[in-house]
Design a protein around this motif. Structure first.
Motif, PDB file in Angstrom:
ATOM      1  N   LEU A 108      70.452 103.256  89.553  1.00 55.61           N
ATOM      2  CA  LEU A 108      69.256 102.690  88.933  1.00 55.61           C
ATOM      3  C   LEU A 108      68.607 101.667  89.857  1.00 55.61           C
ATOM      4  N   TRP A 109      69.398 100.765  90.413  1.00 54.37           N
ATOM      5  CA  TRP A 109      68.870  99.763  91.338  1.00 54.37           C
ATOM      6  C   TRP A 109      68.353 100.428  92.608  1.00 54.37           C
ATOM      7  N   GLN A 110      69.035 101.436  93.099  1.00 53.61           N
ATOM      8  CA  GLN A 110      68.607 102.127  94.324  1.00 53.61           C
ATOM      9  C   GLN A 110      67.188 102.669  94.156  1.00 53.61           C
ATOM     10  N   ARG A 111      66.888 103.208  92.988  1.00 52.77           N
ATOM     11  CA  ARG A 111      65.548 103.756  92.733  1.00 52.77           C
ATOM     12  C   ARG A 111      64.476 102.670  92.715  1.00 52.77           C
ATOM     13  N   HIS A 112      64.845 101.439  92.404  1.00 54.43           N
ATOM     14  CA  HIS A 112      63.863 100.365  92.281  1.00 54.43           C
ATOM     15  C   HIS A 112      63.723  99.499  93.537  1.00 54.43           C
ATOM     16  N   ILE A 113      64.512  99.766  94.541  1.00 55.29           N
ATOM     17  CA  ILE A 113      64.438  98.980  95.777  1.00 55.29           C
ATOM     18  C   ILE A 113      63.931  99.887  96.899  1.00 55.29           C
ATOM     19  N   PRO A 114      62.687  99.665  97.339  1.00 51.94           N
ATOM     20  CA  PRO A 114      62.085 100.540  98.350  1.00 51.94           C
ATOM     21  C   PRO A 114      62.571 100.211  99.761  1.00 51.94           C
ATOM     22  N   ARG A 115      63.751 100.652 100.091  1.00 50.20           N
ATOM     23  CA  ARG A 115      64.315 100.379 101.421  1.00 50.20           C
ATOM     24  C   ARG A 115      65.057 101.607 101.919  1.00 50.20           C
ATOM     25  N   ASP A 116      64.940 101.854 103.212  1.00 44.82           N
ATOM     26  CA  ASP A 116      65.716 102.931 103.822  1.00 44.82           C
ATOM     27  C   ASP A 116      67.183 102.527 103.802  1.00 44.82           C
ATOM     28  N   GLY A 117      68.043 103.486 103.734  1.00 39.35           N
ATOM     29  CA  GLY A 117      69.469 103.210 103.713  1.00 39.35           C
ATOM     30  C   GLY A 117      70.025 103.412 102.314  1.00 39.35           C
ATOM     31  N   VAL A 118      71.322 103.325 102.226  1.00 40.39           N
ATOM     32  CA  VAL A 118      71.996 103.548 100.957  1.00 40.39           C
ATOM     33  C   VAL A 118      72.528 102.230 100.423  1.00 40.39           C
ATOM     34  N   LEU A 119      72.110 101.868  99.244  1.00 39.33           N
ATOM     35  CA  LEU A 119      72.572 100.658  98.569  1.00 39.33           C
ATOM     36  C   LEU A 119      74.015 100.862  98.130  1.00 39.33           C
ATOM     37  N   SER A 120      74.842  99.827  98.260  1.00 41.28           N
ATOM     38  CA  SER A 120      76.230  99.920  97.809  1.00 41.28           C
ATOM     39  C   SER A 120      76.574  98.701  96.961  1.00 41.28           C
ATOM     40  N   ILE A 121      77.722  98.758  96.307  1.00 42.84           N
ATOM     41  CA  ILE A 121      78.136  97.632  95.463  1.00 42.84           C
ATOM     42  C   ILE A 121      78.484  96.397  96.298  1.00 42.84           C
ATOM     43  N   ASN A 122      78.532  96.541  97.606  1.00 43.33           N
ATOM     44  CA  ASN A 122      78.785  95.404  98.487  1.00 43.33           C
ATOM     45  C   ASN A 122      77.509  94.672  98.887  1.00 43.33           C
ATOM     46  N   ASN A 123      76.344  95.232  98.559  1.00 39.33           N
ATOM     47  CA  ASN A 123      75.072  94.596  98.867  1.00 39.33           C
ATOM     48  C   ASN A 123      74.702  93.593  97.788  1.00 39.33           C
ATOM     49  N   SER A 124      73.835  92.646  98.162  1.00 41.75           N
ATOM     50  CA  SER A 124      73.381  91.619  97.224  1.00 41.75           C
ATOM     51  C   SER A 124      71.870  91.474  97.299  1.00 41.75           C
ATOM     52  N   LEU A 125      71.297  91.012  96.198  1.00 43.47           N
ATOM     53  CA  LEU A 125      69.885  90.643  96.148  1.00 43.47           C
ATOM     54  C   LEU A 125      69.819  89.177  95.738  1.00 43.47           C
ATOM     55  N   CYS A 126      68.865  88.446  96.306  1.00 52.52           N
ATOM     56  CA  CYS A 126      68.738  87.032  95.930  1.00 52.52           C
ATOM     57  C   CYS A 126      67.839  86.875  94.711  1.00 52.52           C
ATOM     58  N   ASP A 127      67.867  85.676  94.152  1.00 55.45           N
ATOM     59  CA  ASP A 127      67.137  85.384  92.922  1.00 55.45           C
ATOM     60  C   ASP A 127      65.620  85.480  93.065  1.00 55.45           C
ATOM     61  N   LEU A 128      65.101  85.509  94.278  1.00 53.67           N
ATOM     62  CA  LEU A 128      63.655  85.623  94.472  1.00 53.67           C
ATOM     63  C   LEU A 128      63.102  86.947  93.955  1.00 53.67           C
ATOM     64  N   HIS A 129      63.961  87.938  93.782  1.00 54.63           N
ATOM     65  CA  HIS A 129      63.497  89.284  93.454  1.00 54.63           C
ATOM     66  C   HIS A 129      63.677  89.655  91.981  1.00 54.63           C
ATOM     67  N   PHE A 130      63.947  88.665  91.149  1.00 49.65           N
ATOM     68  CA  PHE A 130      64.092  88.877  89.711  1.00 49.65           C
ATOM     69  C   PHE A 130      63.175  87.921  88.967  1.00 49.65           C
ATOM     70  N   GLU A 131      62.594  88.390  87.891  1.00 50.57           N
ATOM     71  CA  GLU A 131      61.837  87.495  87.025  1.00 50.57           C
ATOM     72  C   GLU A 131      62.834  86.509  86.412  1.00 50.57           C
ATOM     73  N   ASP A 132      62.405  85.263  86.228  1.00 48.36           N
ATOM     74  CA  ASP A 132      63.290  84.226  85.683  1.00 48.36           C
ATOM     75  C   ASP A 132      63.917  84.631  84.353  1.00 48.36           C
ATOM     76  N   ARG A 133      63.196  85.387  83.546  1.00 48.06           N
ATOM     77  CA  ARG A 133      63.723  85.756  82.227  1.00 48.06           C
ATOM     78  C   ARG A 133      64.923  86.698  82.312  1.00 48.06           C
ATOM     79  N   PHE A 134      65.169  87.273  83.490  1.00 49.42           N
ATOM     80  CA  PHE A 134      66.309  88.168  83.660  1.00 49.42           C
ATOM     81  C   PHE A 134      67.513  87.491  84.307  1.00 49.42           C
ATOM     82  N   ILE A 135      67.429  86.182  84.524  1.00 52.09           N
ATOM     83  CA  ILE A 135      68.547  85.445  85.106  1.00 52.09           C
ATOM     84  C   ILE A 135      69.083  84.458  84.076  1.00 52.09           C
ATOM     85  N   LEU A 136      70.346  84.629  83.723  1.00 49.81           N
ATOM     86  CA  LEU A 136      71.002  83.710  82.793  1.00 49.81           C
ATOM     87  C   LEU A 136      71.612  82.562  83.586  1.00 49.81           C
ATOM     88  N   LYS A 137      71.204  81.330  83.249  1.00 54.23           N
ATOM     89  CA  LYS A 137      71.717  80.164  83.958  1.00 54.23           C
ATOM     90  C   LYS A 137      72.572  79.283  83.052  1.00 54.23           C
TER      91      LYS A 137
END
Length: 92
Positions: free
Chosen positions: A33-62
């Motif tokens: 699901l995440w792979q389809r939403h991230i427009p990048r060449d290469g294969v996303l794996s569970i070892n990759n990370s995304l920073c908080d800049l790429h999520f709307e605040d309402r989707f981050i529980l603090k």
């Protein structure tokens, strides 16, 4: 420190020292699901990370909300992505 897998993002790389970012690993059950939403060449794996800049605040529980003696109390927690977390702000 992890680095952000979003295209063009420099979070976590040299030269970004002193900038506080939260990084979220890709949940194993949402990898495709995440792979389809991230427009990048290469294969996303569970070892990759995304920073908080790429999520709307309402989707981050603090905080974690719980009830103590009938009163709602919120305590700080390690940030995590809420729900599917696929409304990414890639390229915005």
């Amino acid at each position: 420190m992890p680095t952000c897998w979003a295209p063009g993002c420099k979070s976590g790389y040299a030269g970004q020292k002193g900038v506080k970012r939260h990084f979220f690993k890709v949940p194993a059950g949402r990898l495709e699901l995440w792979q389809r939403h991230i427009p990048r060449d290469g294969v996303l794996s569970i070892n990759n990370s995304l920073c908080d800049l790429h999520f709307e605040d309402r989707f981050i529980l603090k905080t974690y909300a719980h009830v103590i003696n009938g009163e709602r109390v919120e305590t700080a927690q390690r940030s995590k992505v809420k729900g599917q977390g696929v409304r990414l702000l890639i390229g915005q």
